[in-house]
Design an enzyme around this catalytic site. Structure first.
Site, PDB file in Angstrom:
ATOM      1  N   TRP A 164       0.823  -1.210   0.000  1.00 55.72           N
ATOM      2  CA  TRP A 164       0.000   0.000   0.000  1.00 55.72           C
ATOM      3  C   TRP A 164       0.855   1.257   0.000  1.00 55.72           C
ATOM      4  O   TRP A 164       0.517   2.246  -0.657  1.00 55.72           O
ATOM      5  CB  TRP A 164      -0.980   0.000   1.183  1.00 55.72           C
ATOM      6  CG  TRP A 164      -2.072  -0.997   0.989  1.00 55.72           C
ATOM      7  CD1 TRP A 164      -2.332  -2.093   1.767  1.00 55.72           C
ATOM      8  CD2 TRP A 164      -3.048  -1.031  -0.062  1.00 55.72           C
ATOM      9  NE1 TRP A 164      -3.394  -2.789   1.263  1.00 55.72           N
ATOM     10  CE2 TRP A 164      -3.859  -2.165   0.154  1.00 55.72           C
ATOM     11  CE3 TRP A 164      -3.320  -0.195  -1.162  1.00 55.72           C
ATOM     12  CZ2 TRP A 164      -4.924  -2.497  -0.700  1.00 55.72           C
ATOM     13  CZ3 TRP A 164      -4.379  -0.540  -2.016  1.00 55.72           C
ATOM     14  CH2 TRP A 164      -5.164  -1.664  -1.773  1.00 55.72           C
ATOM     15  N   ASP A 199      -1.381   6.604   6.240  1.00 54.49           N
ATOM     16  CA  ASP A 199      -2.471   5.731   5.821  1.00 54.49           C
ATOM     17  C   ASP A 199      -2.646   4.695   6.929  1.00 54.49           C
ATOM     18  O   ASP A 199      -1.836   3.781   7.067  1.00 54.49           O
ATOM     19  CB  ASP A 199      -2.119   5.060   4.482  1.00 54.49           C
ATOM     20  CG  ASP A 199      -3.138   3.997   4.084  1.00 54.49           C
ATOM     21  OD1 ASP A 199      -4.191   3.898   4.743  1.00 54.49           O
ATOM     22  OD2 ASP A 199      -2.866   3.269   3.107  1.00 54.49           O
ATOM     23  N   LYS A 210     -11.963  -1.662   7.067  1.00 58.51           N
ATOM     24  CA  LYS A 210     -11.125  -2.641   7.754  1.00 58.51           C
ATOM     25  C   LYS A 210     -11.499  -2.672   9.236  1.00 58.51           C
ATOM     26  O   LYS A 210     -11.737  -3.710   9.799  1.00 58.51           O
ATOM     27  CB  LYS A 210      -9.638  -2.308   7.610  1.00 58.51           C
ATOM     28  CG  LYS A 210      -9.167  -1.954   6.203  1.00 58.51           C
ATOM     29  CD  LYS A 210      -9.298  -3.093   5.218  1.00 58.51           C
ATOM     30  CE  LYS A 210      -9.110  -2.688   3.760  1.00 58.51           C
ATOM     31  NZ  LYS A 210      -7.803  -2.213   3.393  1.00 58.51           N
TER      32      LYS A 210
HETATM   33  C1  LIG Z   1      -7.441  -1.581   2.077  1.00 59.37           C
HETATM   34  C2  LIG Z   1      -6.334  -0.615   2.122  1.00 59.37           C
HETATM   35  C3  LIG Z   1      -6.229   0.428   1.186  1.00 59.37           C
HETATM   36  C4  LIG Z   1      -7.205   0.587   0.053  1.00 59.37           C
HETATM   37  O1  LIG Z   1      -8.410   1.109   0.491  1.00 59.37           O
HETATM   38  P1  LIG Z   1      -9.577   1.485  -0.511  1.00 59.37           P
HETATM   39  O2  LIG Z   1     -10.631   2.045   0.368  1.00 59.37           O
HETATM   40  O3  LIG Z   1      -9.977   0.225  -1.217  1.00 59.37           O
HETATM   41  O4  LIG Z   1      -9.051   2.502  -1.472  1.00 59.37           O
HETATM   42  C5  LIG Z   1      -5.184   1.307   1.323  1.00 59.37           C
HETATM   43  N1  LIG Z   1      -4.286   1.200   2.315  1.00 59.37           N
HETATM   44  C6  LIG Z   1      -4.348   0.217   3.223  1.00 59.37           C
HETATM   45  C7  LIG Z   1      -3.318   0.149   4.314  1.00 59.37           C
HETATM   46  C8  LIG Z   1      -5.368  -0.713   3.165  1.00 59.37           C
HETATM   47  O5  LIG Z   1      -5.443  -1.702   4.074  1.00 59.37           O
END
Ligand SMILES: *Cc1c(COP(=O)(O)O)cnc(C)c1O
Length: 364
Positions: free
Chosen positions: A104, A174, A198
């Protein structure tokens, strides 16, 4: 009701049962409103209470300082990969530093490239993303527009135990897959963002916590929906927000506050759950091969491989017989991944640990 199984999906992922039950109870008519959350106007007083309540819960759980704004946006974490540099990097003539500890982070950096100059401050790819950097390893520029990192790499299962030290440069994070899993010092962050699906709610809403002085960095030429400043001025209600998603974030954070008793309690429980699985891995005499180095192990996503991939199919099939689902790892890592977010009950993890011990015994 159809039987619920223990689902270890990386996302969208398990939600707290009490939150789902309340949503079910109130689905046809919100108390006092007489209409469903799926039907209600986002300008109604009922919805205003819901979105303000969700924000108040987040502020209470994370002790968010007053000079930070909480936004509920759409577009997922992936849009934040672009929106952050669009607001904080584009047109500044500066570069942005990216700490890349997994898939990511790499994606975040490549999206940011569309908006300006980016630098790799640390690259874990040569080591197959099995750990996060040590503090002395970062190659940071003191005049960067910001430093970006991924607190928990969902695919590899590696997690920062503390924020990287970045001096006075704004720190962007993030936190999609470990948001609300423990208390973090929000004052260390310029922006902390997380898609909800998540650990905080369903897909469709993304929480962005941003220090107020950064709101104004975006140029006036940005489209409204892509400007932190405009979205903040509109209190996340510039257009129709994802009402159901915000409502679920409210219910999930109600659960964290009222039933769990806050994020310190949540963290204790999360650590206990993760330990159960890592203990099985460590006591398996090499049968289970953990992907992450022990010091970087994630409390949210436990990644491991079997001694022989020929066993993978049997592992999946026998796990399903015990109601344990969605354990297959990402194809880039192979093996298995157990995502044990806040809402995964302790009993689900106990059952998985027991299955892993039994599976080893039958196959060593
Ligand atoms: C799932 C995830 C993403 C992507 O998220 P979306 O909402 O599908 O864009 C980005 N970063 C991390 C760390 C993730 O677990």
């Amino acid at each position: 009701m159809e039987k619920r199984v223990y689902d270890f999906s990386p996302g969208p992922a398990v939600l707290p049962l009490p939150a789902l039950e309340q949503a079910q109870r109130d689905l046809l008519a919100l108390p006092g409103a007489g209409v469903s959350i799926l039907e209600i106007s986002h300008r109604s007083s009922t919805f205003t209470e819901i979105i303000e309540g969700a924000e108040a819960n987040l502020r209470a759980l994370l002790a968010i300082p007053d000079d930070y704004t909480v936004l509920f946006l759409q577009g997922g974490a992936l849009l934040q990969f672009a929106m952050a540099p669009m607001n904080l990097l584009r047109g500044t003539g500066k570069t942005a530093d990216y700490i890349v500890s997994g898939t990511w982070g790499k994606k975040a950096m490549s999206e940011a490239k569309t908006q300006g100059n980016v630098r790799m401050a640390w690259d874990g790819s040569a080591g197959k993303f099995t750990r996060v950097p040590k503090s002395g390893e970062l190659d940071l520029k003191g005049d960067a527009a910001y430093v970006h990192f991924t607190s928990n790499e969902t695919i590899q299962g590696v997690q920062f135990k503390a924020e990287p030290e970045v001096g006075g440069v704004p720190l962007l994070c993030d936190a999609s897959s470990d948001f609300l899993h423990r208390r973090v010092p929000v004052e260390k962050y310029g922006i902390l963002y997380a898609c909800a699906q998540k650990n905080a709610g369903p897909a469709g809403v993304t929480v962005v916590i941003i220090r107020n002085d950064l709101l104004a960095r975006g140029g006036d030429d940005l489209p409204s929906m892509l400007s932190y400043r405009v979205m903040a001025e509109g209190k996340s209600l510039l257009n129709t927000p994802p009402c159901m998603g915000v409502y679920m974030v409210k219910l999930v954070t109600d659960w964290l506050l009222n039933e769990i008793g806050g994020l310190d309690k949540m963290y204790q429980r999360n650590q206990r759950k993760a330990e159960m699985l890592y203990d099985v891995i460590d006591q398996s005499e090499g049968f289970y091969d953990g992907h992450a180095e022990p010091a970087s192990r994630s409390v949210m996503n436990v990644t491991f491989r079997l001694p022989n991939p020929d066993l993978d199919k049997a592992f999946v099939a026998q796990a399903a017989e015990r109601d344990l689902y969605s354990l297959k790892g990402h194809r880039s890592v192979g093996g298995f991944r157990a995502s044990i977010y806040n809402a995964m009950p302790v009993e689900g993890v106990e059952r998985l640990a027991e299955f892993m011990r039994d599976f080893r015994k039958a196959n060593v």
